[in-house]
Design an enzyme around this catalytic site. Structure first.
Site, short mmCIF file in Angstrom:
data_model
loop_
_atom_site.label_atom_id
_atom_site.label_comp_id
_atom_site.label_asym_id
_atom_site.label_seq_id
_atom_site.Cartn_x
_atom_site.Cartn_y
_atom_site.Cartn_z
N ASN A 19 -37.45 42.98 41.99
CA ASN A 19 -38.56 42.74 41.07
C ASN A 19 -38.05 42.00 39.82
O ASN A 19 -36.92 41.54 39.77
CB ASN A 19 -39.24 44.07 40.71
CG ASN A 19 -38.23 45.06 40.15
OD1 ASN A 19 -37.17 44.65 39.66
ND2 ASN A 19 -38.54 46.33 40.23
N SER A 42 -42.52 38.24 44.46
CA SER A 42 -42.95 37.35 45.55
C SER A 42 -44.07 36.39 45.14
O SER A 42 -44.87 36.68 44.25
CB SER A 42 -43.43 38.19 46.73
OG SER A 42 -42.37 38.99 47.16
N GLN A 64 -48.82 39.01 49.99
CA GLN A 64 -47.77 38.93 48.97
C GLN A 64 -48.20 39.58 47.66
O GLN A 64 -47.38 40.16 46.95
CB GLN A 64 -47.37 37.47 48.73
CG GLN A 64 -46.77 36.83 49.97
CD GLN A 64 -45.67 37.69 50.59
OE1 GLN A 64 -44.58 37.81 50.05
NE2 GLN A 64 -45.95 38.31 51.74
N HIS A 67 -47.07 43.15 46.99
CA HIS A 67 -45.67 43.47 46.68
C HIS A 67 -45.49 43.98 45.26
O HIS A 67 -44.67 44.85 45.00
CB HIS A 67 -44.80 42.21 46.80
CG HIS A 67 -44.17 42.04 48.14
ND1 HIS A 67 -43.32 42.96 48.68
CD2 HIS A 67 -44.26 41.04 49.05
CE1 HIS A 67 -42.90 42.54 49.86
NE2 HIS A 67 -43.46 41.38 50.12
N GLU A 132 -42.25 30.30 46.33
CA GLU A 132 -41.28 30.93 47.25
C GLU A 132 -41.70 30.67 48.70
O GLU A 132 -40.91 30.22 49.51
CB GLU A 132 -41.25 32.42 46.95
CG GLU A 132 -40.35 33.20 47.90
CD GLU A 132 -40.58 34.70 47.82
OE1 GLU A 132 -41.56 35.14 47.21
OE2 GLU A 132 -39.77 35.42 48.42
N HIS A 133 -42.96 31.03 49.00
CA HIS A 133 -43.50 30.78 50.35
C HIS A 133 -44.62 29.76 50.23
O HIS A 133 -45.50 29.91 49.38
CB HIS A 133 -44.13 32.04 50.95
CG HIS A 133 -43.23 33.24 50.95
ND1 HIS A 133 -43.41 34.29 50.09
CD2 HIS A 133 -42.16 33.52 51.70
CE1 HIS A 133 -42.47 35.20 50.32
NE2 HIS A 133 -41.70 34.77 51.28
N ASP A 166 -41.26 37.39 56.99
CA ASP A 166 -40.70 38.61 56.39
C ASP A 166 -39.94 39.43 57.43
O ASP A 166 -38.95 40.07 57.11
CB ASP A 166 -41.82 39.49 55.83
CG ASP A 166 -42.45 38.91 54.58
OD1 ASP A 166 -41.78 38.13 53.90
OD2 ASP A 166 -43.61 39.25 54.29
N GLU A 220 -8.20 10.40 23.50
CA GLU A 220 -8.88 11.68 23.24
C GLU A 220 -8.13 12.53 22.21
O GLU A 220 -8.57 13.64 21.91
CB GLU A 220 -8.99 12.50 24.54
CG GLU A 220 -10.02 11.97 25.50
CD GLU A 220 -10.45 13.05 26.50
OE1 GLU A 220 -11.65 13.37 26.49
OE2 GLU A 220 -9.59 13.55 27.25
N HIS A 225 -1.10 16.17 26.69
CA HIS A 225 -1.42 15.71 28.05
C HIS A 225 -0.53 14.50 28.40
O HIS A 225 0.07 14.43 29.47
CB HIS A 225 -2.88 15.25 28.16
CG HIS A 225 -3.88 16.37 28.18
ND1 HIS A 225 -4.01 17.28 27.18
CD2 HIS A 225 -4.83 16.69 29.12
CE1 HIS A 225 -4.99 18.13 27.49
NE2 HIS A 225 -5.50 17.79 28.66
#
Ligand SMILES: NC(=O)c1ccc[n+]([C@@H]2O[C@H](COP(=O)([O-])OP(=O)(O)OC[C@H]3O[C@@H](n4cnc5c(N)ncnc54)[C@H](O)[C@@H]3O)[C@@H](O)[C@H]2O)c1
Ligand SMILES: N[C@H](CO)Cc1c[nH]c[nH+]1
Length: 238
Positions: A19, A42, A64, A67, A132-133, A166, A220, A225
């Site tokens: 959730n 969902s 959905q 949910h 999502e779907h 699902d 730089e 380096h």
């Protein structure tokens, strides 16, 4: 899980749905550990034309909505008649749904029906929502595959009702929510694979690049380096 306890070791990666509390916690620990994606409350986005069955559309939206109060049930259609019929039918089916309280909050607070003119508009709007779907309940749904850009999992045609995914269809059903399907994919094997690069040079190969490296380093302001490279050719500074 991210920080461990005296008796439980911390983990490197947390995956899986939940959730809003689970999704928020995962966002907060990202960086301390890796996460798969934001897989929160969902969502179902349905694209439907006048060929769709309003009772089935209503049932799929509620599949959905039940949910979570924060679940998002969305219908986009180019048929005003279908929109009106689904609206009435959702309210009828809600009254006889065991999880009526949760689903009603979802429908009232997070749900909507949008009516647009053209089929193309339905896909444009749904791509912006990135559900999502996504159910595509239009005549010849496969004809529109190249218009689908953002969705976690796509269900094509009348018999691909979301709960099929699902429980039995097969593809992993931990899916991105909250618009994150714009840049996230369903959980998969690749979530458990990481890459590392390996570099090895010979002296002569490094010699060819030395000037470029030391020049860039000094531009730089990173003298250390440059000197590390020069040390391979016997040059040291006092
Ligand atoms: N995106 C996806 O792929 C996907 C898949 C399945 C389910 N879901 C969503 O997951 C949720 C259902 O998952 P669930 O059954 O594990 O959820 P849940 O509500 O039973 O609880 C999930 C976890 O959150 C904790 N929690 C609940 N309320 C909290 C609070 N107030 N503060 C802190 N923690 C709290 C619970 O203890 C539990 O560990 C729904 O929102 C559903 O829509 C998403
Ligand atoms: N529809 C959920 C994905 O958001 C997954 C699920 C679990 N149980 C039933 N459905």
């Amino acid at each position: 899980m991210a920080f461990g306890t005296e008796s439980i070791a911390s983990v490197d990666k947390i995956v899986g749905p939940g959730n809003i509390f689970v999704a928020t916690a995962k966002k907060q620990v990202f960086g301390q550990v890796d996460i798969d994606m934001v897989a929160g409350p969902s969502e179902i986005g349905i694209i439907a034309d006048s060929s769709a069955d309003y009772k089935q559309i209503a049932a799929d939206l509620l599949s959905q909505a039940e949910h979570d109060k924060r679940a998002r049930p969305i219908l986009i259609t180019n048929s005003l008649e279908l929109a009106k019929a689904v609206d009435v039918e959702v309210n009828r089916q809600l009254k006889v749904l065991p999880r009526e309280v949760i689903a009603t909050a979802s429908v009232n607070d997070k749900g909507f029906i949008a009516v647009v003119k053209e089929i193309d508009d339905m896909f444009t709007l749904m791509n912006a929502i990135a559900p999502e779907h996504l159910e595509v309940q239009v005549k010849n749904p496969t004809q529109y595959l190249n218009q689908i850009k953002n969705a976690g999992s796509v269900f094509l045609g009348k018999y691909a009702s979301e709960p099929l995914g699902d429980y039995v269809a097969g593809p992993n059903h931990i899916l991105p929510t909250g618009g994150t399907a714009r840049f996230s994919s369903p959980l998969g094997v690749y979530d458990f694979v990481k890459r590392t690069s390996f570099i090895q040079y010979t002296k002569s190969a490094l010699e060819k690049e030395a000037k470029a490296i030391t020049t860039l380093a000094r531009v730089e302001g990173l003298e250390g380096h440059a000197r590390a490279i020069e040390s391979r050719f016997g040059k040291f500074y006092d």
